[in-house]
Motif scaffolding. Sequence first.
Motif, PDB file in Angstrom:
ATOM      1  N   VAL A 139      34.919  52.079  24.413  1.00 34.47           N
ATOM      2  CA  VAL A 139      34.172  52.583  24.654  1.00 34.47           C
ATOM      3  C   VAL A 139      32.671  52.929  24.109  1.00 34.47           C
ATOM      4  N   TRP A 140      31.659  52.504  24.698  1.00 36.46           N
ATOM      5  CA  TRP A 140      30.437  51.790  24.918  1.00 36.46           C
ATOM      6  C   TRP A 140      29.461  52.893  24.294  1.00 36.46           C
ATOM      7  N   GLN A 141      28.052  53.263  22.876  1.00 36.19           N
ATOM      8  CA  GLN A 141      27.512  53.427  22.662  1.00 36.19           C
ATOM      9  C   GLN A 141      26.303  53.587  23.181  1.00 36.19           C
ATOM     10  N   ARG A 142      25.870  54.593  24.133  1.00 34.24           N
ATOM     11  CA  ARG A 142      24.571  54.055  24.901  1.00 34.24           C
ATOM     12  C   ARG A 142      23.689  55.553  25.112  1.00 34.24           C
ATOM     13  N   PRO A 143      23.854  56.059  24.147  1.00 39.17           N
ATOM     14  CA  PRO A 143      23.045  57.925  24.037  1.00 39.17           C
ATOM     15  C   PRO A 143      21.797  57.805  24.721  1.00 39.17           C
ATOM     16  N   GLY A 144      21.850  58.829  25.632  1.00 42.47           N
ATOM     17  CA  GLY A 144      20.251  58.761  26.589  1.00 42.47           C
ATOM     18  C   GLY A 144      19.521  59.132  25.669  1.00 42.47           C
ATOM     19  N   LEU A 145      18.442  59.031  26.095  1.00 41.37           N
ATOM     20  CA  LEU A 145      17.205  59.680  25.477  1.00 41.37           C
ATOM     21  C   LEU A 145      17.023  60.867  26.184  1.00 41.37           C
ATOM     22  N   GLU A 146      17.145  62.507  24.980  1.00 36.60           N
ATOM     23  CA  GLU A 146      17.341  63.819  25.476  1.00 36.60           C
ATOM     24  C   GLU A 146      16.561  64.118  24.102  1.00 36.60           C
ATOM     25  N   VAL A 225      21.928  69.179  13.321  1.00 38.30           N
ATOM     26  CA  VAL A 225      21.762  69.168  14.992  1.00 38.30           C
ATOM     27  C   VAL A 225      22.690  67.944  14.665  1.00 38.30           C
ATOM     28  N   GLN A 226      24.140  67.342  15.300  1.00 38.02           N
ATOM     29  CA  GLN A 226      24.727  66.537  15.458  1.00 38.02           C
ATOM     30  C   GLN A 226      25.626  65.445  14.413  1.00 38.02           C
ATOM     31  N   ASP A 227      24.531  65.055  14.124  1.00 37.38           N
ATOM     32  CA  ASP A 227      25.036  63.606  14.065  1.00 37.38           C
ATOM     33  C   ASP A 227      24.082  62.560  14.034  1.00 37.38           C
ATOM     34  N   PHE A 228      23.806  61.432  13.572  1.00 34.12           N
ATOM     35  CA  PHE A 228      22.210  60.398  13.201  1.00 34.12           C
ATOM     36  C   PHE A 228      21.960  59.862  14.597  1.00 34.12           C
ATOM     37  N   ASP A 229      22.982  59.866  14.867  1.00 39.44           N
ATOM     38  CA  ASP A 229      22.230  59.258  16.627  1.00 39.44           C
ATOM     39  C   ASP A 229      21.590  60.614  17.441  1.00 39.44           C
ATOM     40  N   SER A 230      21.789  61.675  17.181  1.00 35.42           N
ATOM     41  CA  SER A 230      21.117  62.832  17.433  1.00 35.42           C
ATOM     42  C   SER A 230      19.496  63.227  16.868  1.00 35.42           C
ATOM     43  N   GLN A 231      19.475  62.691  15.363  1.00 36.63           N
ATOM     44  CA  GLN A 231      18.316  62.949  15.074  1.00 36.63           C
ATOM     45  C   GLN A 231      17.291  61.968  15.248  1.00 36.63           C
ATOM     46  N   PHE A 232      18.083  60.302  15.398  1.00 33.78           N
ATOM     47  CA  PHE A 232      17.131  59.444  15.798  1.00 33.78           C
ATOM     48  C   PHE A 232      16.542  60.172  17.511  1.00 33.78           C
ATOM     49  N   ILE A 233      17.284  60.082  17.930  1.00 27.50           N
ATOM     50  CA  ILE A 233      16.722  59.925  19.748  1.00 27.50           C
ATOM     51  C   ILE A 233      16.219  60.964  19.650  1.00 27.50           C
ATOM     52  N   ALA A 234      16.481  62.656  18.707  1.00 29.93           N
ATOM     53  CA  ALA A 234      15.225  63.670  18.811  1.00 29.93           C
ATOM     54  C   ALA A 234      14.230  62.822  18.267  1.00 29.93           C
ATOM     55  N   ASN A 235      13.561  62.022  17.463  1.00 30.91           N
ATOM     56  CA  ASN A 235      12.896  61.828  16.772  1.00 30.91           C
ATOM     57  C   ASN A 235      11.923  60.802  17.733  1.00 30.91           C
ATOM     58  N   ARG A 236      13.148  60.035  18.501  1.00 31.10           N
ATOM     59  CA  ARG A 236      11.975  59.410  19.294  1.00 31.10           C
ATOM     60  C   ARG A 236      11.669  60.296  21.429  1.00 31.10           C
ATOM     61  N   TYR A 237      12.832  60.845  21.459  1.00 31.21           N
ATOM     62  CA  TYR A 237      12.176  62.027  21.968  1.00 31.21           C
ATOM     63  C   TYR A 237      10.725  62.791  22.288  1.00 31.21           C
ATOM     64  N   LEU A 238      10.817  63.009  20.877  1.00 27.49           N
ATOM     65  CA  LEU A 238       8.548  64.469  20.376  1.00 27.49           C
ATOM     66  C   LEU A 238       8.008  63.353  20.203  1.00 27.49           C
ATOM     67  N   SER A 240       8.039  60.665  22.315  1.00 21.25           N
ATOM     68  CA  SER A 240       7.397  60.247  24.140  1.00 21.25           C
ATOM     69  C   SER A 240       6.843  62.036  24.725  1.00 21.25           C
ATOM     70  N   ARG A 241       7.201  62.968  23.860  1.00 19.19           N
ATOM     71  CA  ARG A 241       6.724  64.425  24.419  1.00 19.19           C
ATOM     72  C   ARG A 241       5.667  64.212  23.851  1.00 19.19           C
ATOM     73  N   GLY A 242       4.164  63.827  22.592  1.00 22.40           N
ATOM     74  CA  GLY A 242       3.223  64.142  21.961  1.00 22.40           C
ATOM     75  C   GLY A 242       3.247  65.108  20.656  1.00 22.40           C
ATOM     76  N   TRP A 243       4.435  65.328  20.090  1.00 21.00           N
ATOM     77  CA  TRP A 243       4.268  66.353  18.824  1.00 21.00           C
ATOM     78  C   TRP A 243       3.923  65.421  18.225  1.00 21.00           C
ATOM     79  N   GLN A 244       3.675  66.555  17.075  1.00 22.13           N
ATOM     80  CA  GLN A 244       3.128  65.356  15.672  1.00 22.13           C
ATOM     81  C   GLN A 244       3.930  65.578  14.531  1.00 22.13           C
ATOM     82  N   PRO A 245       4.441  64.335  14.099  1.00 21.99           N
ATOM     83  CA  PRO A 245       5.359  63.968  13.434  1.00 21.99           C
ATOM     84  C   PRO A 245       4.629  64.051  11.384  1.00 21.99           C
TER      85      PRO A 245
END
Length: 315
Positions: A139-146, A225-238, A240-245
């Motif tokens: 099973v591949w670990q390939r979550p999408g950007l969301e 959030v659910q787990d590490f991938d959710s955390q990092f993907i959310a970081n990248r998603y935000l 990409s949406r132009g919000w300020q970290p």
Amino acid sequence: MTIATDIAYLAFNYEDVGRAENFYKDFGLVTSERTSEATYMRGADGQRYCFIARKGGRPGLACVGMRASNMDALRTAATLPGASAVETLQRPGGGYGVRMASPDGIPFELVYGIETVEPLPPLEPLKVNHGQHRPRKGVWQRPGLEHARALRLGHCALTTNNYAANAAWLESHFGMRPSDVLYDGSKDNALGGFFHCTGGEEWTDHHTIALFPGEPGPHHTSFEVQDFDSQFIANRYLTSRGWQPLWGVGRHVLGSQVFDYWFDPEGNVAEHFTDGDLVPPELQPEFHQVSDDSLAQWGPPMQVIDFIRRKGVST
Ligand SMILES: [Fe+2]
């Protein structure tokens, strides 16, 4: 003493509620309902709302909602000095509440009986292959950007120049106890602390309210959030949406959460977290000298003074 079982919601006033809603949707909340006064947002759990974006009023934090386990707790709370009577909440989902204010004048409500809703479909927990334990086969670990899916409101942090009075107030009004206390120089000079609820489950979040030193006000709001991938993907998603970290991704020391912090469009700070510590309600607190090393085990560098001032680095 009245006992709170958990945090229920946070309400903020906004000049532009629509833009706030856009941010928190990108952040992982779901719009529950809109009224002429406010937009109500929820996580994936069964709570009808956990974040209220109110139109108008003085921008910033409007109220911290704490949950009680029964009506008797509200009746007891109504006898506390400065508390309101038990009132019917004029919001979606009804319920009852008692209004009060912290020693710093921050409005709180202790609530009970708000209608719950069906939880949203859960994300599957991430299946991880560790060195000696590798359950993920073929099973591949390939979550999408969301955007993240926020599970629930976890905690809020407030700043105060009067730790002792606010710590005593959290205990006397909600039964909250410190898990960890921050001091400068000696233990009798406590400046901040992380408080857990004692009225709920056998195990509870390491902190449901945190107090940091600083001018009275909100510091940040935190959603799980659910787990590490959710955390990092959310970081990248935000990003990409132009919000300020503000800061992250990193892992805290006290509470152990993996974290990242973001500014909403009107300058309030929201945190994602995952893998936080759970503590027993009877936990005795540990004391820690405030230092930059007390902030994070790993992550981008950050000084305490900048974190308190919400002046960040994100890379
Ligand atoms: Fe936090």
